[in-house]
Design a protein around this motif. Structure first.
Motif, PDB file in Angstrom:
ATOM      1  N   THR A  35       0.884  -1.097  -0.015  1.00  0.00           N
ATOM      2  CA  THR A  35       0.122  -0.018   0.042  1.00  0.00           C
ATOM      3  C   THR A  35       0.683   1.368  -0.191  1.00  0.00           C
ATOM      4  N   ARG A  40       2.810   6.477  -2.674  1.00  0.00           N
ATOM      5  CA  ARG A  40       3.841   7.035  -3.476  1.00  0.00           C
ATOM      6  C   ARG A  40       3.445   7.329  -4.807  1.00  0.00           C
ATOM      7  N   SER A 101       5.175  10.149   2.541  1.00  0.00           N
ATOM      8  CA  SER A 101       4.943  10.328   4.182  1.00  0.00           C
ATOM      9  C   SER A 101       3.821  11.461   4.358  1.00  0.00           C
ATOM     10  N   SER A 104       0.322  11.541   2.466  1.00  0.00           N
ATOM     11  CA  SER A 104      -0.734  10.449   3.068  1.00  0.00           C
ATOM     12  C   SER A 104      -1.112  10.885   4.347  1.00  0.00           C
ATOM     13  N   ARG A 110      -6.211   9.664   2.125  1.00  0.00           N
ATOM     14  CA  ARG A 110      -6.599   8.315   2.548  1.00  0.00           C
ATOM     15  C   ARG A 110      -7.883   7.866   1.987  1.00  0.00           C
ATOM     16  N   ARG A 131       0.851   0.972   6.709  1.00  0.00           N
ATOM     17  CA  ARG A 131       0.942   1.565   8.129  1.00  0.00           C
ATOM     18  C   ARG A 131      -0.443   1.412   9.180  1.00  0.00           C
ATOM     19  N   ASP A 132      -1.663   1.409   8.304  1.00  0.00           N
ATOM     20  CA  ASP A 132      -2.925   1.161   8.926  1.00  0.00           C
ATOM     21  C   ASP A 132      -3.645   0.007   8.534  1.00  0.00           C
ATOM     22  N   ARG A 181      10.365  10.256   8.956  1.00  0.00           N
ATOM     23  CA  ARG A 181       9.290   9.372   8.556  1.00  0.00           C
ATOM     24  C   ARG A 181       8.595   8.825   9.857  1.00  0.00           C
ATOM     25  N   ASP A 185       4.736   9.489  10.153  1.00  0.00           N
ATOM     26  CA  ASP A 185       3.631   8.530  10.004  1.00  0.00           C
ATOM     27  C   ASP A 185       3.100   8.124  11.410  1.00  0.00           C
ATOM     28  N   ARG A 188       0.602  11.846  12.547  1.00  0.00           N
ATOM     29  CA  ARG A 188      -0.658  12.355  11.941  1.00  0.00           C
ATOM     30  C   ARG A 188      -1.858  11.994  12.552  1.00  0.00           C
TER      31      ARG A 188
HETATM   32  O1   DC Z   1       5.913   1.832   2.818  1.00  0.00           O
HETATM   33  P1   DC Z   1       6.225   2.960   2.256  1.00  0.00           P
HETATM   34  O2   DC Z   1       7.671   3.491   2.699  1.00  0.00           O
HETATM   35  O3   DC Z   1       6.502   2.587   0.598  1.00  0.00           O
HETATM   36  O4   DC Z   1       5.348   4.046   2.153  1.00  0.00           O
HETATM   37  C1   DC Z   1       5.521   5.307   2.083  1.00  0.00           C
HETATM   38  C2   DC Z   1       4.843   6.316   2.639  1.00  0.00           C
HETATM   39  O5   DC Z   1       3.261   6.109   2.399  1.00  0.00           O
HETATM   40  C3   DC Z   1       4.736   6.149   4.324  1.00  0.00           C
HETATM   41  O6   DC Z   1       5.861   7.050   4.806  1.00  0.00           O
HETATM   42  C4   DC Z   1       3.480   6.531   4.833  1.00  0.00           C
HETATM   43  C5   DC Z   1       2.357   6.346   3.702  1.00  0.00           C
HETATM   44  N1   DC Z   1       1.896   5.247   3.997  1.00  0.00           N
HETATM   45  C6   DC Z   1       0.698   5.209   4.523  1.00  0.00           C
HETATM   46  O7   DC Z   1       0.539   6.382   5.288  1.00  0.00           O
HETATM   47  N2   DC Z   1      -0.182   4.252   4.954  1.00  0.00           N
HETATM   48  C7   DC Z   1      -0.002   2.901   4.330  1.00  0.00           C
HETATM   49  N3   DC Z   1      -0.858   1.926   4.555  1.00  0.00           N
HETATM   50  C8   DC Z   1       1.169   2.884   3.665  1.00  0.00           C
HETATM   51  C9   DC Z   1       2.092   4.033   3.321  1.00  0.00           C
END
Ligand code: DC
Length: 226
Positions: A35, A40, A101, A104, A110, A131-132, A181, A185, A188
């Motif tokens: 995700t 990205r 980051s 998002s 979102r 992340r979520d 980051r 992350d 927020r």
């Molecule tokens: O996993 P990644 O490093 O490719 O993710 C890039 C950014 O995307 C991360 O710093 C925060 C955001 N992200 C998010 O908010 N929710 C997710 N489920 C995945 C990534």
């Protein structure tokens, strides 16, 4: 529709989520959904238009012009499609990591991406990382893992990866970006990175890939056929 299984893997940048999830997806025959790549793609699109990821008014305005698609190739690898264009290679830069980051954190971003993530999990067995995932996207995931590692270990892995690719890298800069980051992350307001109550924490600081895969399979095996 037949029951599908889902494994959610959340955790900070560089914990090894994608490496582990890819391996597990291959072994179990599941779809791997990265995700982070979706966020990205949004960041990359806005960057092309010169929109700052912090500029909420323009982020809101420009994302109406964006269509994000996920496709899988014959090897099961995920490709990101931005308005019909494959941008899978373009989104993997340090600059886009930071911008993803920041972008998002906006609720409009979102919300726009929530259903597409849930739809993949409705249609297929998935290992989804982000992340979520265990907290917001798939709160009923069959298995939830929180994958983490010390920031120094994560920075060293990124550093080694870049050096192996023949690219320039500075350990201190990478460490600073990782910590920044992590902060963004986890702090927020909407869907911050945090452990779901029912997730199992796996610290990969002192484990190799095989050990992590084995540990997650043992955890998953208590809930789903593996
Ligand atoms: O996993 P990644 O490093 O490719 O993710 C890039 C950014 O995307 C991360 O710093 C925060 C955001 N992200 C998010 O908010 N929710 C997710 N489920 C995945 C990534």
């Amino acid at each position: 529709m037949a029951k599908t299984y889902s494994i959610a893997i959340d955790g900070p940048a560089g914990a090894g989520k994608s490496t582990i999830a890819k391996r597990l997806a291959k072994e179990l025959g599941y779809y791997y959904v990265d995700t982070g790549a979706i966020y990205r793609t949004v960041a990359y699109f806005l960057d092309l238009w010169g929109v700052s990821p912090k500029d909420i008014d323009n982020v809101n305005r420009y994302i109406d012009e964006l269509t994000v698609g996920i496709e899988y190739d014959e090897d099961g690898l995920q490709h990101m499609i931005m308005n019909g264009m494959d941008v899978t290679g373009e989104i993997r830069t340090q600059d886009i990591s930071q911008k993803a980051s920041l972008v998002s954190a906006h609720p409009c971003v979102r919300e726009m991406l929530l259903d597409m993530q849930r739809d993949v999990a409705k249609a297929h067995n998935v290992i989804m990382d982000g992340r979520d995932i265990g907290t917001v996207v798939l709160p009923k995931a069959d298995v939830k893992i929180f994958l983490t590692a010390d920031p120094e270990v994560r920075a060293k892995r990124r550093y080694d990866e870049l050096i192996a690719k023949g690219q320039k890298a500075n350990f201190e800069t990478i460490l600073k970006e990782i910590k920044q980051r992590d902060y963004q992350d986890t702090h927020r307001e909407i869907a911050p990175l945090k452990m779901a109550r029912d997730s199992v924490k796996v610290d990969t600081s002192n484990l190799d890939i095989d050990q992590v895969v084995a540990e997650i399979k043992a955890i998953a095996g208590k809930k789903i056929p593996v």
